[in-house]
Structures are given as C-alpha cells and as structure tokens.
Design a protein around this motif. Sequence first.
Motif, PDB file in Angstrom:
ATOM      1  N   UNK A 154      45.605  46.537  43.936  1.00  0.00           N
ATOM      2  CA  UNK A 154      45.450  46.228  45.364  1.00  0.00           C
ATOM      3  C   UNK A 154      43.991  45.968  45.733  1.00  0.00           C
ATOM      4  N   UNK A 155      43.249  45.369  44.821  1.00  0.00           N
ATOM      5  CA  UNK A 155      41.849  45.029  45.098  1.00  0.00           C
ATOM      6  C   UNK A 155      41.555  43.630  44.571  1.00  0.00           C
ATOM      7  N   UNK A 156      40.494  43.055  45.117  1.00  0.00           N
ATOM      8  CA  UNK A 156      40.032  41.741  44.694  1.00  0.00           C
ATOM      9  C   UNK A 156      38.536  41.859  44.432  1.00  0.00           C
ATOM     10  N   UNK A 157      38.095  41.374  43.281  1.00  0.00           N
ATOM     11  CA  UNK A 157      36.666  41.378  42.971  1.00  0.00           C
ATOM     12  C   UNK A 157      36.155  39.955  43.032  1.00  0.00           C
ATOM     13  N   UNK A 158      35.106  39.740  43.852  1.00  0.00           N
ATOM     14  CA  UNK A 158      34.482  38.420  43.963  1.00  0.00           C
ATOM     15  C   UNK A 158      33.223  38.422  43.091  1.00  0.00           C
ATOM     16  N   UNK A 159      33.218  37.569  42.077  1.00  0.00           N
ATOM     17  CA  UNK A 159      32.072  37.484  41.167  1.00  0.00           C
ATOM     18  C   UNK A 159      30.870  36.837  41.851  1.00  0.00           C
ATOM     19  N   UNK A 160      31.099  35.918  42.791  1.00  0.00           N
ATOM     20  CA  UNK A 160      29.996  35.274  43.513  1.00  0.00           C
ATOM     21  C   UNK A 160      29.233  36.276  44.367  1.00  0.00           C
ATOM     22  N   UNK A 161      29.959  37.186  44.996  1.00  0.00           N
ATOM     23  CA  UNK A 161      29.343  38.174  45.885  1.00  0.00           C
ATOM     24  C   UNK A 161      29.056  39.502  45.195  1.00  0.00           C
ATOM     25  N   UNK A 171      47.768  35.453  43.984  1.00  0.00           N
ATOM     26  CA  UNK A 171      48.565  36.020  42.907  1.00  0.00           C
ATOM     27  C   UNK A 171      47.595  36.658  41.914  1.00  0.00           C
ATOM     28  N   UNK A 172      48.047  37.674  41.181  1.00  0.00           N
ATOM     29  CA  UNK A 172      47.145  38.370  40.254  1.00  0.00           C
ATOM     30  C   UNK A 172      46.456  37.408  39.290  1.00  0.00           C
ATOM     31  N   UNK A 173      45.213  37.708  39.012  1.00  0.00           N
ATOM     32  CA  UNK A 173      44.407  36.876  38.119  1.00  0.00           C
ATOM     33  C   UNK A 173      43.317  36.152  38.884  1.00  0.00           C
ATOM     34  N   UNK A 174      42.790  35.108  38.288  1.00  0.00           N
ATOM     35  CA  UNK A 174      41.701  34.342  38.891  1.00  0.00           C
ATOM     36  C   UNK A 174      42.170  33.584  40.128  1.00  0.00           C
ATOM     37  N   UNK A 175      41.330  33.581  41.156  1.00  0.00           N
ATOM     38  CA  UNK A 175      41.673  32.894  42.402  1.00  0.00           C
ATOM     39  C   UNK A 175      40.394  32.581  43.184  1.00  0.00           C
ATOM     40  N   UNK A 176      40.546  31.773  44.222  1.00  0.00           N
ATOM     41  CA  UNK A 176      39.434  31.521  45.138  1.00  0.00           C
ATOM     42  C   UNK A 176      39.277  32.737  46.038  1.00  0.00           C
ATOM     43  N   UNK A 177      38.061  33.099  46.328  1.00  0.00           N
ATOM     44  CA  UNK A 177      37.814  34.243  47.211  1.00  0.00           C
ATOM     45  C   UNK A 177      38.070  33.833  48.653  1.00  0.00           C
ATOM     46  N   UNK A 178      38.961  34.539  49.363  1.00  0.00           N
ATOM     47  CA  UNK A 178      39.257  34.183  50.747  1.00  0.00           C
ATOM     48  C   UNK A 178      38.185  34.650  51.738  1.00  0.00           C
ATOM     49  N   UNK A 179      37.193  35.391  51.264  1.00  0.00           N
ATOM     50  CA  UNK A 179      36.207  35.976  52.169  1.00  0.00           C
ATOM     51  C   UNK A 179      34.930  35.147  52.303  1.00  0.00           C
TER      52      UNK A 179
END
Length: 120
Positions: free
Chosen positions: A52-59, A30-38
């Motif tokens: 329609x995008x997801x940004x992973x701060x770890x990667x 859902x929109x907002x902070x989430x666990x990265x599925x990748x």
Amino acid sequence: MIDHRKLRGYINEHLQLVELVKHHFGIELSPGSCRCPFHNDSRKSAKLHEDNSLYCFSESKTYRPYDALIFLGITPLQLARQYGEQAGDAVIEEKPSDIPFEAYWELRNRLRSQPFNLDL
C-alpha cells in the motif's frame, strides 16, 4: 492536539492508495513500475508496492495513503475530524479558522472537474 502517529497508522491501514489516486487523479495504478501521480511525470519513475505504498525515484519519496491526502491539501485536523473516532479517539483542538471537512470536500469536488496540473 492530534495523535499524528495513531491517525497516520489508521489511515494507512484502512485506506487504499490505489483507490485514492484513482478517485483524485483519475489514474489507474497497478503493482510495479508506473508514472508517479504526485508530479508531472512523462516516464515510469515510480514503483507501486504490495504494501500500500508508492516509491517515486525522481523525488526519492515514499507515498502512503496519509501522505497522499496531505499532498492533496487535507490537513491533519480535517483527517482527525473524519477518522479520529475510528482511529482511537484522537484528541482534537478546534480552531475556528479551519475549513470544515464537508466544505473542503465540496470545494475539492468542484476543483476536481478541472484539469490537474502541478506546474504552477
């Protein structure tokens, strides 16, 4: 030769990242902070955006539908075979060593029943 720009644009416009993640990983985003599925993520290190995008701060990486499909091992040639006509007749050079798209999905569905783990 595949027009990657045209193919990427079509896929990112017509496929929903949330649906791809739900289908392939069984994870509801859902929109907002989430666990990265990748990657194996024990904390909320990503943010799902309305575009329609997801940004992973770890990667330090942005994922869109096209990127998610490539991550899942689907090659640009397979994507072009599936979406090329709709994406504006991307020209494709056939290569006999490529796995047919239908065979890939059959294999992917069989593997999908096994637990998904990125730690090799």
